[in-house]
Design an enzyme around this catalytic site. Structure first.
Site, PDB file in Angstrom:
ATOM      1  N   ARG A 137       1.069  -1.157   0.172  1.00  0.00           N
ATOM      2  CA  ARG A 137      -0.097  -0.018  -0.024  1.00  0.00           C
ATOM      3  C   ARG A 137       0.947   1.216  -0.022  1.00  0.00           C
ATOM      4  O   ARG A 137       2.056   1.232   0.291  1.00  0.00           O
ATOM      5  CB  ARG A 137      -0.801   0.166   1.247  1.00  0.00           C
ATOM      6  N   LYS A 170      -2.151  -2.039   8.029  1.00  0.00           N
ATOM      7  CA  LYS A 170      -3.170  -1.522   8.876  1.00  0.00           C
ATOM      8  C   LYS A 170      -3.157  -1.786   9.940  1.00  0.00           C
ATOM      9  O   LYS A 170      -3.097  -3.018  10.472  1.00  0.00           O
ATOM     10  CB  LYS A 170      -4.534  -1.978   8.060  1.00  0.00           C
ATOM     11  N   HIS A 227      -1.899   2.154  -5.833  1.00  0.00           N
ATOM     12  CA  HIS A 227      -2.574   0.914  -5.616  1.00  0.00           C
ATOM     13  C   HIS A 227      -2.569  -0.002  -6.754  1.00  0.00           C
ATOM     14  O   HIS A 227      -2.941  -1.083  -6.637  1.00  0.00           O
ATOM     15  CB  HIS A 227      -4.110   1.300  -4.981  1.00  0.00           C
ATOM     16  N   ARG A 254      -0.193  -2.770  -6.562  1.00  0.00           N
ATOM     17  CA  ARG A 254      -0.523  -3.723  -5.850  1.00  0.00           C
ATOM     18  C   ARG A 254      -1.541  -4.544  -6.398  1.00  0.00           C
ATOM     19  O   ARG A 254      -1.316  -5.952  -6.073  1.00  0.00           O
ATOM     20  CB  ARG A 254      -1.284  -3.074  -4.435  1.00  0.00           C
ATOM     21  N   HIS A 295      -4.092  -9.400   3.710  1.00  0.00           N
ATOM     22  CA  HIS A 295      -5.635  -9.267   3.939  1.00  0.00           C
ATOM     23  C   HIS A 295      -5.910 -10.136   5.036  1.00  0.00           C
ATOM     24  O   HIS A 295      -5.242 -11.068   5.453  1.00  0.00           O
ATOM     25  CB  HIS A 295      -6.150  -9.849   2.722  1.00  0.00           C
ATOM     26  N   TYR A 309      -8.735 -11.521  -7.104  1.00  0.00           N
ATOM     27  CA  TYR A 309      -7.894 -11.727  -8.143  1.00  0.00           C
ATOM     28  C   TYR A 309      -7.961 -13.050  -8.660  1.00  0.00           C
ATOM     29  O   TYR A 309      -7.450 -13.003  -9.970  1.00  0.00           O
ATOM     30  CB  TYR A 309      -6.315 -11.520  -7.389  1.00  0.00           C
TER      31      TYR A 309
END
Length: 300
Positions: A147, A171, A243, A246, A269, A278
């Site tokens: 990110r 995050k 992004h 990514r 994730h 994906y």
């Protein structure tokens, strides 16, 4: 219990106990304040609500232009809020648990083809000091699927090149180790040895890897502009951002047979369902390729 106090307590819980990033906390609070404003007009606090009242609230907000995506996020925020109230023994049932969310069209993210990634990196003028830095930035974004916030926060002490790894703070301040390829390592070392050593570094930025000319950490907006400029120079007309690297990283890994769980770990994730998009990208590309090149398709 009034909305203001309940939301303040929930905010403390999200920050201190859950360790959520500021942007995530703000998103929860925005949603809850919408609900609070609606029910304060009816003088109803959070402990007085039931499924019927929440459904009516959502219908009214929808009639006033609330998008389906915003509705889905609002329901998610409500469920989390009432789970917290149960945890604190304010209530014993979650009135938001049975709320039905709207059906969302799955929007597949934009990504770059492998040749487009190469074209963007090749478009950078390496004769300039910032060019060497920008090549290292793009190679790192693509090699590790970072990110933009993770990239600008990357530190020299996070580099473990003997093990072919970097440490990434994602995050909620969650750390993960991500493999980094030899090309990205080489570009980072060239940048450090030929460019970064000549920058007067500001106090507090000594360990930050990627610096601007004034010796401070790069901003997210600057990375966004670098990507836009490189895309324009490479003649790429897609709407892309940092992004997009990514998304490209993950799409290309899945396309070449990478295990989905491994991709999930590298991206940081929490849920495998987030990573599963994906596989849809890969399947979509396969379908388009078959329809375009299969000899029988041309006879239809």
């Amino acid at each position: 219990m009034q909305w203001k106090g309940a939301i303040r307590e929930f905010k403390n819980y999200l920050q201190l106990e859950k360790g959520l990033a500021d942007n995530s906390v703000k998103a929860y609070l925005r949603d809850l304040n919408k609900i609070a404003n609606y029910f304060e007009n009816e003088e109803l606090g959070p402990l007085q609500l039931n499924l019927f009242r929440l459904e009516k609230c959502l219908r009214d907000l929808q009639n006033h232009g609330l998008s389906t995506r915003s509705q889905a996020r609002l329901i998610s925020s409500l469920r989390a809020f009432y789970k917290y109230l149960i945890l604190e023994d304010y209530i014993d049932q979650n009135p938001a648990e049975l709320l039905e969310g709207p059906k969302l069209d799955q929007k597949l993210p934009e990504y770059l083809e492998e040749e487009e990634v190469a074209a963007m990196i090749d478009s950078i003028d390496r004769s300039k000091p910032e060019g060497m830095r920008n090549v290292a930035i793009f190679e790192t974004l693509y090699a590790c699927g970072l990110r933009v916030s993770e990239l600008v926060g990357l530190r020299i002490s996070d580099l473990f090149f003997k093990e072919d790894l970097i440490r990434v703070v994602g995050k909620g301040n969650k750390e993960r180790l991500v493999p980094i390829n030899s090309l990205a390592q080489k570009m980072i070392e060239l940048y450090r040895q030929e460019v970064r050593v000549h920058i007067p570094i500001k106090k507090g930025s000594e360990d930050i890897l990627f610096l601007n000319r004034r010796g401070s950490a790069l901003s997210r907006a600057m990375i966004f502009n670098l990507v836009k400029d490189a895309a324009s120079a490479a003649g790429i007309r897609k709407t892309i951002s940092p992004h997009t690297f990514r998304h490209s990283f993950a799409t290309h890994l899945v396309k070449h047979g990478a295990d989905l769980r491994a991709v999930q770990e590298m991206l940081g994730h929490e849920s495998i369902t987030t990573t599963e998009i994906y596989t849809h990208l890969s399947q979509q590309q396969l379908r388009e390729t078959i329809l375009k090149f299969h000899p029988r398709s041309k006879d239809a």
